[in-house]
Design a protein around this motif. Structure first.
Motif, PDB file in Angstrom:
ATOM      1  N   GLY A 378       0.780  -1.138   0.144  1.00  0.00           N
ATOM      2  CA  GLY A 378       0.021   0.118  -0.214  1.00  0.00           C
ATOM      3  C   GLY A 378       0.716   1.188   0.056  1.00  0.00           C
ATOM      4  N   MET A 379       0.646   2.107   0.967  1.00  0.00           N
ATOM      5  CA  MET A 379       1.305   3.418   1.042  1.00  0.00           C
ATOM      6  C   MET A 379       2.349   3.407   1.998  1.00  0.00           C
ATOM      7  SD  MET A 379      -1.918   6.137   1.561  1.00  0.00           S
ATOM      8  CE  MET A 379      -1.061   7.661   0.434  1.00  0.00           C
ATOM      9  N   THR A 380       2.581   2.251   2.800  1.00  0.00           N
ATOM     10  CA  THR A 380       3.737   2.041   3.724  1.00  0.00           C
ATOM     11  C   THR A 380       5.083   1.598   3.206  1.00  0.00           C
ATOM     12  OG1 THR A 380       2.553   0.076   4.765  1.00  0.00           O
ATOM     13  CG2 THR A 380       2.070   2.112   5.756  1.00  0.00           C
ATOM     14  N   ARG A 381       5.063   0.919   1.948  1.00  0.00           N
ATOM     15  CA  ARG A 381       6.079   0.434   1.468  1.00  0.00           C
ATOM     16  C   ARG A 381       6.093   0.603   0.057  1.00  0.00           C
ATOM     17  NH1 ARG A 381       9.770  -3.738   3.449  1.00  0.00           N
ATOM     18  NH2 ARG A 381      11.428  -3.480   2.327  1.00  0.00           N
ATOM     19  N   VAL A 382       6.607   1.619  -0.424  1.00  0.00           N
ATOM     20  CA  VAL A 382       6.511   2.035  -1.905  1.00  0.00           C
ATOM     21  C   VAL A 382       7.865   2.126  -2.705  1.00  0.00           C
ATOM     22  CG1 VAL A 382       4.300   3.256  -1.528  1.00  0.00           C
ATOM     23  CG2 VAL A 382       6.325   4.445  -1.170  1.00  0.00           C
ATOM     24  N   ARG A 383       7.663   2.598  -4.052  1.00  0.00           N
ATOM     25  CA  ARG A 383       8.858   2.802  -4.661  1.00  0.00           C
ATOM     26  C   ARG A 383       9.302   4.153  -4.752  1.00  0.00           C
ATOM     27  NH1 ARG A 383       7.966  -2.524  -8.867  1.00  0.00           N
ATOM     28  NH2 ARG A 383       8.927  -3.996  -7.290  1.00  0.00           N
ATOM     29  N   GLY A 384       7.931   5.029  -4.713  1.00  0.00           N
ATOM     30  CA  GLY A 384       8.303   6.495  -5.034  1.00  0.00           C
ATOM     31  C   GLY A 384       7.607   7.019  -3.924  1.00  0.00           C
ATOM     32  N   PHE A 385       8.169   7.991  -3.321  1.00  0.00           N
ATOM     33  CA  PHE A 385       7.629   8.590  -2.025  1.00  0.00           C
ATOM     34  C   PHE A 385       8.140  10.027  -1.817  1.00  0.00           C
ATOM     35  CE2 PHE A 385      11.057   6.109  -0.483  1.00  0.00           C
ATOM     36  CZ  PHE A 385      11.796   6.750   0.056  1.00  0.00           C
ATOM     37  N   THR A 386       7.629  11.007  -1.236  1.00  0.00           N
ATOM     38  CA  THR A 386       7.645  12.397  -1.082  1.00  0.00           C
ATOM     39  C   THR A 386       8.268  12.405   0.455  1.00  0.00           C
ATOM     40  OG1 THR A 386       6.517  13.094  -2.918  1.00  0.00           O
ATOM     41  CG2 THR A 386       7.089  14.865  -1.148  1.00  0.00           C
ATOM     42  N   GLN A 387       9.350  13.173   0.938  1.00  0.00           N
ATOM     43  CA  GLN A 387       9.898  13.589   2.047  1.00  0.00           C
ATOM     44  C   GLN A 387       9.536  14.655   2.415  1.00  0.00           C
ATOM     45  OE1 GLN A 387      13.996  12.088   1.306  1.00  0.00           O
ATOM     46  NE2 GLN A 387      13.602  10.304   2.922  1.00  0.00           N
ATOM     47  N   ASP A 388       9.160  15.055   3.354  1.00  0.00           N
ATOM     48  CA  ASP A 388       8.894  16.413   4.052  1.00  0.00           C
ATOM     49  C   ASP A 388      10.570  16.809   4.481  1.00  0.00           C
ATOM     50  OD1 ASP A 388       8.704  14.550   6.260  1.00  0.00           O
ATOM     51  OD2 ASP A 388       8.158  16.213   7.590  1.00  0.00           O
ATOM     52  N   ASP A 389      11.480  17.087   3.853  1.00  0.00           N
ATOM     53  CA  ASP A 389      12.728  16.815   3.915  1.00  0.00           C
ATOM     54  C   ASP A 389      13.540  18.420   4.137  1.00  0.00           C
ATOM     55  OD1 ASP A 389      15.049  15.402   4.149  1.00  0.00           O
ATOM     56  OD2 ASP A 389      15.439  14.778   2.243  1.00  0.00           O
ATOM     57  N   ALA A 390      14.422  18.492   4.892  1.00  0.00           N
ATOM     58  CA  ALA A 390      15.043  19.722   5.332  1.00  0.00           C
ATOM     59  C   ALA A 390      16.613  19.482   5.560  1.00  0.00           C
ATOM     60  CB  ALA A 390      14.592  20.634   6.228  1.00  0.00           C
ATOM     61  N   HIS A 391      17.413  20.443   5.177  1.00  0.00           N
ATOM     62  CA  HIS A 391      18.738  20.088   5.478  1.00  0.00           C
ATOM     63  C   HIS A 391      19.114  21.359   6.161  1.00  0.00           C
ATOM     64  CE1 HIS A 391      17.941  16.570   3.109  1.00  0.00           C
ATOM     65  NE2 HIS A 391      18.933  16.048   3.831  1.00  0.00           N
ATOM     66  N   ILE A 392      20.272  21.368   7.322  1.00  0.00           N
ATOM     67  CA  ILE A 392      20.437  22.709   7.956  1.00  0.00           C
ATOM     68  C   ILE A 392      22.088  22.716   8.199  1.00  0.00           C
ATOM     69  CG2 ILE A 392      20.741  23.952  10.093  1.00  0.00           C
ATOM     70  CD1 ILE A 392      17.932  22.612  10.942  1.00  0.00           C
ATOM     71  N   PHE A 393      22.621  23.792   7.723  1.00  0.00           N
ATOM     72  CA  PHE A 393      24.223  23.749   7.631  1.00  0.00           C
ATOM     73  C   PHE A 393      24.475  24.854   8.720  1.00  0.00           C
ATOM     74  CE2 PHE A 393      22.503  22.629   3.562  1.00  0.00           C
ATOM     75  CZ  PHE A 393      23.342  21.283   3.143  1.00  0.00           C
ATOM     76  N   CYS A 394      25.341  24.272   9.546  1.00  0.00           N
ATOM     77  CA  CYS A 394      25.336  25.120  10.629  1.00  0.00           C
ATOM     78  C   CYS A 394      26.870  24.980  11.436  1.00  0.00           C
ATOM     79  CB  CYS A 394      24.564  24.933  11.928  1.00  0.00           C
ATOM     80  SG  CYS A 394      24.649  23.183  12.471  1.00  0.00           S
ATOM     81  N   THR A 395      27.263  25.936  12.101  1.00  0.00           N
ATOM     82  CA  THR A 395      28.354  26.013  12.918  1.00  0.00           C
ATOM     83  C   THR A 395      28.454  24.670  14.044  1.00  0.00           C
ATOM     84  OG1 THR A 395      28.080  27.477  14.672  1.00  0.00           O
ATOM     85  CG2 THR A 395      28.975  28.310  12.405  1.00  0.00           C
ATOM     86  N   ASP A 396      29.753  24.228  14.531  1.00  0.00           N
ATOM     87  CA  ASP A 396      29.450  23.292  15.658  1.00  0.00           C
ATOM     88  C   ASP A 396      28.846  24.063  16.698  1.00  0.00           C
ATOM     89  OD1 ASP A 396      30.388  21.123  15.752  1.00  0.00           O
ATOM     90  OD2 ASP A 396      32.558  21.272  16.287  1.00  0.00           O
ATOM     91  N   ASP A 397      28.987  25.283  16.982  1.00  0.00           N
ATOM     92  CA  ASP A 397      28.361  25.819  18.151  1.00  0.00           C
ATOM     93  C   ASP A 397      26.983  26.057  18.217  1.00  0.00           C
ATOM     94  OD1 ASP A 397      31.246  26.317  19.385  1.00  0.00           O
ATOM     95  OD2 ASP A 397      31.078  28.550  18.505  1.00  0.00           O
ATOM     96  N   GLN A 398      26.412  25.897  16.914  1.00  0.00           N
ATOM     97  CA  GLN A 398      24.994  26.194  16.538  1.00  0.00           C
ATOM     98  C   GLN A 398      24.271  24.634  16.886  1.00  0.00           C
ATOM     99  OE1 GLN A 398      25.125  27.863  12.868  1.00  0.00           O
ATOM    100  NE2 GLN A 398      25.094  30.099  13.910  1.00  0.00           N
ATOM    101  N   VAL A 399      25.066  23.571  16.667  1.00  0.00           N
ATOM    102  CA  VAL A 399      24.427  22.254  16.528  1.00  0.00           C
ATOM    103  C   VAL A 399      23.177  21.906  17.568  1.00  0.00           C
ATOM    104  CG1 VAL A 399      24.806  19.754  16.904  1.00  0.00           C
ATOM    105  CG2 VAL A 399      26.356  21.221  15.379  1.00  0.00           C
ATOM    106  N   ALA A 400      23.752  22.111  18.833  1.00  0.00           N
ATOM    107  CA  ALA A 400      22.640  21.885  19.908  1.00  0.00           C
ATOM    108  C   ALA A 400      21.350  22.565  19.756  1.00  0.00           C
ATOM    109  CB  ALA A 400      23.222  22.287  21.176  1.00  0.00           C
ATOM    110  N   ASP A 401      21.441  24.012  19.626  1.00  0.00           N
ATOM    111  CA  ASP A 401      20.183  24.714  19.211  1.00  0.00           C
ATOM    112  C   ASP A 401      19.484  24.290  18.089  1.00  0.00           C
ATOM    113  OD1 ASP A 401      20.613  26.206  21.529  1.00  0.00           O
ATOM    114  OD2 ASP A 401      21.621  27.728  20.562  1.00  0.00           O
ATOM    115  N   GLU A 402      20.060  23.743  17.052  1.00  0.00           N
ATOM    116  CA  GLU A 402      19.413  23.488  15.863  1.00  0.00           C
ATOM    117  C   GLU A 402      18.794  21.937  15.879  1.00  0.00           C
ATOM    118  OE1 GLU A 402      18.842  25.290  13.074  1.00  0.00           O
ATOM    119  OE2 GLU A 402      19.636  27.109  14.407  1.00  0.00           O
ATOM    120  N   VAL A 403      19.673  21.334  16.344  1.00  0.00           N
ATOM    121  CA  VAL A 403      18.831  19.985  16.779  1.00  0.00           C
ATOM    122  C   VAL A 403      17.721  20.056  17.807  1.00  0.00           C
ATOM    123  CG1 VAL A 403      19.204  17.668  17.952  1.00  0.00           C
ATOM    124  CG2 VAL A 403      20.982  18.592  16.504  1.00  0.00           C
ATOM    125  N   ARG A 404      17.722  20.769  18.830  1.00  0.00           N
ATOM    126  CA  ARG A 404      16.713  21.002  19.503  1.00  0.00           C
ATOM    127  C   ARG A 404      15.400  21.523  18.960  1.00  0.00           C
ATOM    128  NH1 ARG A 404      19.458  23.894  22.840  1.00  0.00           N
ATOM    129  NH2 ARG A 404      19.644  22.588  24.361  1.00  0.00           N
TER     130      ARG A 404
END
Length: 669
Positions: A378-404
């Motif tokens: 069905g929908m739970t195991r497919v060959r094409g799917f759309t992710q609500d994807d995002a990628h953050i590029f940050c400094t080491d000092d910003q990691v904790a706040d961004e993960v939070r």
């Protein structure tokens, strides 16, 4: 002399050879009767295995109260099931019989295929074997002797497995109970009588020898077992509830999605009502993204193989991808397996300063994986799917706040859907595996960072699980329990020091010291796959979506044709307020209209008659609570507006009982 330390810290010493059973009997007859296996220095062994005669060990006796014991019981029950099948059928070829999250299965090749009608006879024979109280006996033999034994038994799959899969083993183990003998690592309960009566055959499926479609086709017989009969009954009851909630059935009934053989297996066609659910979720997430400083991007559905070779997706997961597209000029392209390499190239499209960071790029990006046809669902195991994807590029000092921030967003999404029963899983690398890229010290730093944030937020669970990391970095997965007790891995946040490195893409930003530095990358997807998430939601709500998410939020029901004009006025008023409305103006009886709306799981019905037209009211009917009585139209509108604005989730009483765990492979790398 052997020194044995027990879990309570007490020590016992032995000058002659003993088994865990001997020690249990020495402690007490009750423990000897209850014990089913043992753990020596963290490794499971059979209860009657001889312990060393010298040295010191830590011994833990396992009873049915220990969670590890259930798999031992089920694996033993798989052997009993195979023995029963062989007693009832001639020429049975045995393949494998492992445990699953909810039970076990055994793969067979038979002259005449099994059917559901064979289940009662197999279960009856299993009960006889249990009653015979046959002891599980382990025997270890040299590899050559094991091969000869399987040849003598005529078990062709076992012979091949010894010659290929176990070619490096010098000795192999077998288990015997009565006349049944099987190549097996173990572990097992002492005897068949320990199984009791709490077992049940559940289903049949097709399978291939070693999962290879080019190899012989087998029959997979699924079953389950518990120590307690009530646990079995609870589990079977939840299986029935799961069938009632099956998103493949409800999706068709409620006209949410379809799959066309002509379009292709594992490719979802969103029907208008299903598209409303998806669009509503996307709009909700896009609003959150804007508030949290994300920038929307779009990337193509294909990319050059070179891109994915650099990222590691192609060499590490080539078996899970569609074959490359060969161009006339020799270039090779691949259907996009993941969005992150594309977002990396967007980051690299211009110089970056530390003042620019964090850079947060978001996309509802469609990706493709080549799943085996037998694994599609069905929908739970497919060959094409759309992710609500995002990628953050940050400094080491910003990691904790961004993960939070990523975790807080995921929590808000889950809360808006009433999914408040969850735990987090810290996916760490397995130090003994070679599938992970990067240096160990980098992994240690990344794992420590996400663990610290999870602990500071006091997230439930948060136990590290080695082997659950992505190949490029550790992650935090949200494992949600739905209203009938099944677990689904949904949102994920992943910390990555490897893809930005000089060994991969060589990402840079200019720091305050005017020198180049490498940014840290965070991958996050609160929902994961839109297809899979909506499939889970269909089953979680049994198709009865909360008002803010329902494809059709309310329906006008006229008492007679005399109130049709007023009904149209009310319908238009609610539509102008942003509600998804329809009207049922047919000349049928009101009771029939109500029943139809209830079956279609419409959250609210607005019944209008002649008196309502005179008084400017509607009679509001709730899908859950029933008739709420007549009220001014403005009051009804305010009530529904408030429920949508607060994203209220109201459900019928939740089911209870034994947990069902989702076994599907996650759509992730």
């Amino acid at each position: 002399m052997l020194s044995v330390t027990l879990p309570d810290g007490s020590e016992r010493e032995y000058t002659s050879r003993v088994t865990p059973y001997d020690i249990a009997a020495e402690i007490g007859a009750g423990l000897a009767k209850a014990a089913i296996a043992a753990e020596v220095d963290g490794a499971q062994i059979d209860l009657h295995t001889a312990l060393p005669t010298e040295g010191s060990i830590n011994l833990r006796l396992l009873t049915k109260r220990d969670p590890e014991s259930l798999d031992i019981l089920r694996h033993s029950c798989a052997h009993v099931m195979a023995q029963a099948v062989m007693r009832l059928h001639d020429g049975v070829q045995l393949a494998f019989g492992p445990c699953t999250n909810n039970g076990f299965y055994y793969d067979f090749q038979l002259k005449e295929p099994l059917s559901d009608e064979d289940f009662p006879a197999i279960e009856a024979e299993m009960k006889r074997i249990v009653k015979e109280n046959l002891r599980f006996e382990r025997m270890e033999v040299p590899r050559a002797e094991a091969l000869a034994l399987c040849q003598e038994l005529g078990q062709e799959f076992k012979v091949e497995h010894i010659e290929t899969g176990l070619s490096g083993e010098e000795s192999l183990s077998f288990y015997r109970q009565g006349e049944f003998l099987d190549l097996c690592r173990g572990r097992h309960i002492p005897s068949t009588s320990h199984i009791g009566k709490a077992f049940k055959l559940t289903s049949l499926a097709g399978a291939y020898w070693k999962g290879d479609a080019a190899r012989p086709q087998l029959q997979r017989l699924y079953a389950t077992a518990f120590f307690d009969k009530q646990e079995l009954e609870d589990y079977l009851q939840q299986l029935e509830e799961a069938k009632r909630r099956d998103h493949r059935v409800l999706g068709k009934q409620l006209e949410l999605f379809t799959i066309s053989p002509l379009v292709g297996s594992g490719l979802i066609l969103w029907l208008p009502k299903g598209a409303i659910i998806r669009q509503t979720l996307e709009d909700f997430l896009k609003s959150e993204l804007r508030q949290r400083g994300y920038e929307a991007v779009y990337t193509p559905n294909i990319g050059k193989v070179d891109l994915y070779e650099i990222s590691g997706h192609f060499p590490y997961y080539s078996d899970s991808q569609f074959a490359p597209i060969e161009m006339e000029d020799g270039e090779r392209y691949l259907l996009k397996p993941m969005n992150c390499p594309h977002h990396i190239m967007i980051y690299k499209s211009k110089p970056r300063s530390y003042r620019d960071l964090p850079v947060r790029l978001a996309e509802f990006g469609t990706v493709y994986r080549y799943e085996q046809s037998g694994e599609l669902s069905g929908m739970t195991r497919v060959r094409g799917f759309t992710q609500d994807d995002a990628h953050i590029f940050c400094t080491d000092d910003q990691v904790a706040d961004e993960v939070r921030g990523c975790l807080e967003m995921t929590l808000k999404v889950l809360k808006s859907l009433g999914m408040d029963n969850y735990r987090v899983r810290l996916g760490f690398r397995d130090p003994d595996s070679d599938k992970y890229v990067g240096k160990s010290e980098v992994w240690d730093r990344a794992e420590a960072a996400i663990q610290q944030v999870a602990e500071e937020m006091d997230l439930p669970g948060r136990e590290p699980e080695p082997g659950e990391a992505a190949f490029y970095g550790p992650k935090i997965d949200f494992v949600v329990t739905d209203c009938i007790g099944r677990e689904w891995q949904l949102g994920t946040v992943q910390l990555d020091y490897n893809l930005p490195s000089t060994d991969r893409f060589g990402l840079e930003y200019i720091g305050a010291d005017n020198q180049p530095h490498m940014p840290v990358m965070i991958h996050r997807a609160p929902l994961g796959s839109m297809e899979r998430f909506v499939g889970v939601l269909i089953e979680h709500f049994a198709g009865a979506f909360p008002l803010w998410l329902a494809p059709e939020q309310a329906r006008i029901l006229t008492v007679s044709e005399k109130s049709e004009e007023y009904g149209h006025e009310i319908e238009q008023k609610f539509k102008e307020a942003g509600f998804r409305m329809t009207g049922d103006y047919r000349g049928q009886k009101l009771g029939a209209k109500i029943r139809e709306a209830q079956l279609e799981l419409i959250p609210y019905m607005l019944v209008v008659g002649e008196k309502d037209a005179e008084n400017g009211t509607v009679t509001l009917r709730d899908r859950i609570e029933g008739d709420l009585g007549a009220m001014p139209t403005g009051e009804a509108l305010s009530k529904l507006r408030k429920e949508v604005a607060e994203k209220t989730v109201r459900q019928v009483a939740k089911a209870s009982g034994a947990a069902l765990v989702d076994r599907s492979k996650k759509n992730e790398y």
